[in-house]
Design a protein around this motif. Structure first.
Motif, PDB file in Angstrom:
ATOM      1  N   TYR A  28       0.821  -1.208   0.000  1.00 18.26           N
ATOM      2  CA  TYR A  28       0.000   0.000   0.000  1.00 18.26           C
ATOM      3  C   TYR A  28       0.860   1.265   0.000  1.00 18.26           C
ATOM      4  O   TYR A  28       0.342   2.371   0.089  1.00 18.26           O
ATOM      5  N   THR A  67       9.620  10.470  11.322  1.00 12.03           N
ATOM      6  CA  THR A  67       9.103   9.376  10.524  1.00 12.03           C
ATOM      7  C   THR A  67       9.941   9.240   9.258  1.00 12.03           C
ATOM      8  O   THR A  67      11.068   9.732   9.201  1.00 12.03           O
ATOM      9  N   GLY A  68       9.422   8.537   8.253  1.00  6.72           N
ATOM     10  CA  GLY A  68      10.190   8.369   7.023  1.00  6.72           C
ATOM     11  C   GLY A  68       9.269   7.870   5.921  1.00  6.72           C
ATOM     12  O   GLY A  68       8.050   8.067   6.026  1.00  6.72           O
ATOM     13  N   GLY A  69       9.795   7.125   5.025  1.00 11.12           N
ATOM     14  CA  GLY A  69      10.858   6.154   5.085  1.00 11.12           C
ATOM     15  C   GLY A  69      10.880   5.444   6.446  1.00 11.12           C
ATOM     16  O   GLY A  69       9.966   5.532   7.207  1.00 11.12           O
ATOM     17  N   GLU A  70      11.961   4.761   6.675  1.00 11.35           N
ATOM     18  CA  GLU A  70      12.112   4.137   7.991  1.00 11.35           C
ATOM     19  C   GLU A  70      13.122   4.963   8.793  1.00 11.35           C
ATOM     20  O   GLU A  70      14.325   4.929   8.499  1.00 11.35           O
ATOM     21  N   THR A  97       7.694   7.118  14.529  1.00 13.88           N
ATOM     22  CA  THR A  97       6.937   6.021  13.916  1.00 13.88           C
ATOM     23  C   THR A  97       7.929   5.101  13.218  1.00 13.88           C
ATOM     24  O   THR A  97       8.772   5.575  12.459  1.00 13.88           O
ATOM     25  N   SER A 121       4.400   0.016  13.340  1.00 12.38           N
ATOM     26  CA  SER A 121       3.473  -0.474  12.320  1.00 12.38           C
ATOM     27  C   SER A 121       3.451  -1.998  12.314  1.00 12.38           C
ATOM     28  O   SER A 121       4.501  -2.638  12.348  1.00 12.38           O
ATOM     29  N   ASN A 160       0.107   0.745  14.683  1.00 13.51           N
ATOM     30  CA  ASN A 160      -0.688   1.140  13.507  1.00 13.51           C
ATOM     31  C   ASN A 160      -0.901  -0.041  12.587  1.00 13.51           C
ATOM     32  O   ASN A 160       0.058  -0.769  12.298  1.00 13.51           O
ATOM     33  N   VAL A 162      -2.687  -0.553   8.686  1.00 13.27           N
ATOM     34  CA  VAL A 162      -3.477  -0.060   7.557  1.00 13.27           C
ATOM     35  C   VAL A 162      -4.384  -1.218   7.154  1.00 13.27           C
ATOM     36  O   VAL A 162      -3.892  -2.319   6.875  1.00 13.27           O
ATOM     37  N   MET A 192      -5.174   4.935   2.135  1.00 20.98           N
ATOM     38  CA  MET A 192      -5.258   6.218   1.421  1.00 20.98           C
ATOM     39  C   MET A 192      -4.527   6.130   0.075  1.00 20.98           C
ATOM     40  O   MET A 192      -3.568   5.361  -0.060  1.00 20.98           O
ATOM     41  N   MET A 325       3.692   7.935   0.396  1.00 21.55           N
ATOM     42  CA  MET A 325       3.725   8.111   1.849  1.00 21.55           C
ATOM     43  C   MET A 325       5.151   7.961   2.377  1.00 21.55           C
ATOM     44  O   MET A 325       5.548   8.664   3.309  1.00 21.55           O
TER      45      MET A 325
HETATM   46  N1  SAM Z   1       8.595   3.185   8.273  1.00 17.73           N
HETATM   47  C1  SAM Z   1       7.773   3.656   9.336  1.00 17.73           C
HETATM   48  C2  SAM Z   1       6.618   2.704   9.567  1.00 17.73           C
HETATM   49  O1  SAM Z   1       6.557   1.675   8.926  1.00 17.73           O
HETATM   50  O2  SAM Z   1       5.791   3.003  10.427  1.00 17.73           O
HETATM   51  C3  SAM Z   1       7.312   5.087   9.195  1.00 17.73           C
HETATM   52  C4  SAM Z   1       6.868   5.564   7.852  1.00 17.73           C
HETATM   53  S1  SAM Z   1       5.327   4.890   7.305  1.00 17.73           S
HETATM   54  C5  SAM Z   1       5.171   5.732   5.766  1.00 17.73           C
HETATM   55  C6  SAM Z   1       4.202   5.694   8.391  1.00 17.73           C
HETATM   56  C7  SAM Z   1       2.804   5.133   8.415  1.00 17.73           C
HETATM   57  O3  SAM Z   1       2.192   5.382   7.179  1.00 17.73           O
HETATM   58  C8  SAM Z   1       2.736   3.660   8.654  1.00 17.73           C
HETATM   59  O4  SAM Z   1       1.876   3.372   9.750  1.00 17.73           O
HETATM   60  C9  SAM Z   1       2.137   3.131   7.364  1.00 17.73           C
HETATM   61  O5  SAM Z   1       1.399   1.984   7.585  1.00 17.73           O
HETATM   62  C10 SAM Z   1       1.309   4.315   6.903  1.00 17.73           C
HETATM   63  N2  SAM Z   1       0.987   4.290   5.470  1.00 17.73           N
HETATM   64  C11 SAM Z   1       1.834   4.159   4.431  1.00 17.73           C
HETATM   65  N3  SAM Z   1       1.171   4.164   3.255  1.00 17.73           N
HETATM   66  C12 SAM Z   1      -0.140   4.318   3.558  1.00 17.73           C
HETATM   67  C13 SAM Z   1      -1.336   4.391   2.779  1.00 17.73           C
HETATM   68  N4  SAM Z   1      -1.297   4.320   1.445  1.00 17.73           N
HETATM   69  N5  SAM Z   1      -2.506   4.539   3.430  1.00 17.73           N
HETATM   70  C14 SAM Z   1      -2.540   4.620   4.791  1.00 17.73           C
HETATM   71  N6  SAM Z   1      -1.456   4.571   5.573  1.00 17.73           N
HETATM   72  C15 SAM Z   1      -0.264   4.400   4.974  1.00 17.73           C
END
Ligand code: SAM
Length: 330
Positions: A28, A67-70, A97, A121, A160, A162, A192, A325
């Motif tokens: 996603y 946040t990031g990325g990781e 995160t 996550s 978290n 998704v 999203m 994202m």
């Molecule tokens: N790498 C870290 C992680 O995995 O939590 C931080 C970055 S990640 C982009 C931050 C959050 O964005 C995560 O909880 C991820 O599940 C959520 N995320 C990423 N793409 C998404 C999407 N298309 N819709 C909803 N949430 C999304």
């Protein structure tokens, strides 16, 4: 001092992406691997992030989420946390995160450096399913990170997921049980349109209301607070008094833009006033031009005034942002 936009909203929450790199390939988010990464010299240094954060905090930012990325892939992240923690008490909340990457090894140091909260996550409780969703055989990472976060007394430990129809929505009740058994604050997020593969479709979105009803039918829930405030989630506790908390984040089906208090800074120094912005504002160039702090603050104030009134996901003319994202910083 507070930061206001043109729609009467106060901006108190800054999300900083510290890297555009990620070691997961969540379908996603980054289904086709990473898009070309930003050039190294465009990525903000820790000194630059710290200077900008000080200015943001002087303007009324109270919460910073890394946040990031990781973010744990960024070398020296503990040092950055330490630098940002020195902005307390004006900075009230410093959070991170992560997908769990090297958190068990670094959690104690992060806590000592001043990190207040961590969100981990975890999109499946099943190892095979986790691999299918994230592209890596590494469910042990978020699970170990959750244990470490508990051990190092990050309160509450937030998780978290998704939720995507047909991929993991059959685990809603299992996730809720996991939250009860481990006293977690579990956040369920609607999918999203921010994925690099542009595979998002409305049919894949499990509406927040449905998520709540499906959990509620097995574990009755009680609304925790009657107002969501500027937060993203409706929070529920278990009606039988069990530990744990459920949060439902429904930006697609229950837009909450009117209460949005967030802006974002990408790893390469662009301000994004909305997750779905199609324009970015180049704070890095302003900073690197040798601008004085007051000039930088003025630039930030001007950008915030341009914050979009709402997102347009549900409008026919919606255009998905070019950056995913993982680049924007969730
Ligand atoms: N790498 C870290 C992680 O995995 O939590 C931080 C970055 S990640 C982009 C931050 C959050 O964005 C995560 O909880 C991820 O599940 C959520 N995320 C990423 N793409 C998404 C999407 N298309 N819709 C909803 N949430 C999304």
């Amino acid at each position: 001092m507070t930061l206001h936009d043109a729609h009467n909203r106060t901006i108190r929450d800054l999300r900083i992406s510290v890297t555009d790199r990620c070691n997961f390939r969540c379908f996603y988010c980054l289904p086709n691997g990473e898009p070309p990464l930003a050039r190294k010299d465009t990525i903000l240094t820790f000194e630059e992030i710290a200077r900008l954060s000080e200015i943001f905090v002087s303007l009324g930012i109270e919460k910073i989420r890394l946040t990031g990325g990781e973010p744990m892939l960024r070398k020296g992240i503990v040092t950055l946390v330490e630098q940002l923690a020195s902005l307390k008490p004006r900075l009230k909340d410093l959070a991170l995160t992560t997908n769990g990457q090297s958190f068990p090894e670094n959690g104690a140091e992060l806590k000592a450096a001043g990190l207040d909260r961590v969100t981990i996550s975890l999109d499946s409780l099943n190892a095979d399913r986790f691999r299918e969703i994230t592209g890596v055989d590494a469910i042990y990472k978020p699970l170990a990170a959750i244990e470490a976060a508990k051990e190092y007394a990050f309160e509450p430990v937030k998780v978290n997921a998704v939720i995507v129809r047909g991929r993991n929505d059959d685990e809603l009740v299992d996730f809720a049980r996991f939250a009860r058994e481990n006293a977690l604050s579990f956040r369920f997020i609607e999918f999203m349109p921010l994925d690099s593969g542009h595979g998002w479709s409305r049919e894949m979105v499990v509406p927040g209301r449905e998520m709540r009803e499906r959990i509620n039918s097995v574990y009755p829930l009680k609304l925790k607070e009657t107002s969501r405030g500027t937060g993203t989630s409706w929070k529920y506790v278990f009606a039988d008094g069990s530990p744990g908390e459920i949060g439902i984040i429904a930006p697609v089906t229950e837009m909450f833009c009117g209460q949005c208090s967030r802006i974002r800074l990408t790893a390469d120094g662009q301000i994004r006033t909305c997750l779905f912005s199609t324009t970015e504002h180049n704070l890095r160039d302003v900073l690197r031009s040798g601008a004085r702090s007051e000039e930088i603050a003025q630039f930030i104030r001007g950008v915030v005034m341009k914050k979009e009134p709402r997102h347009y996901i549900n409008d026919p003319e919606f255009i998905q942002p070019a950056r995913t994202m993982s680049f924007i910083g969730g």
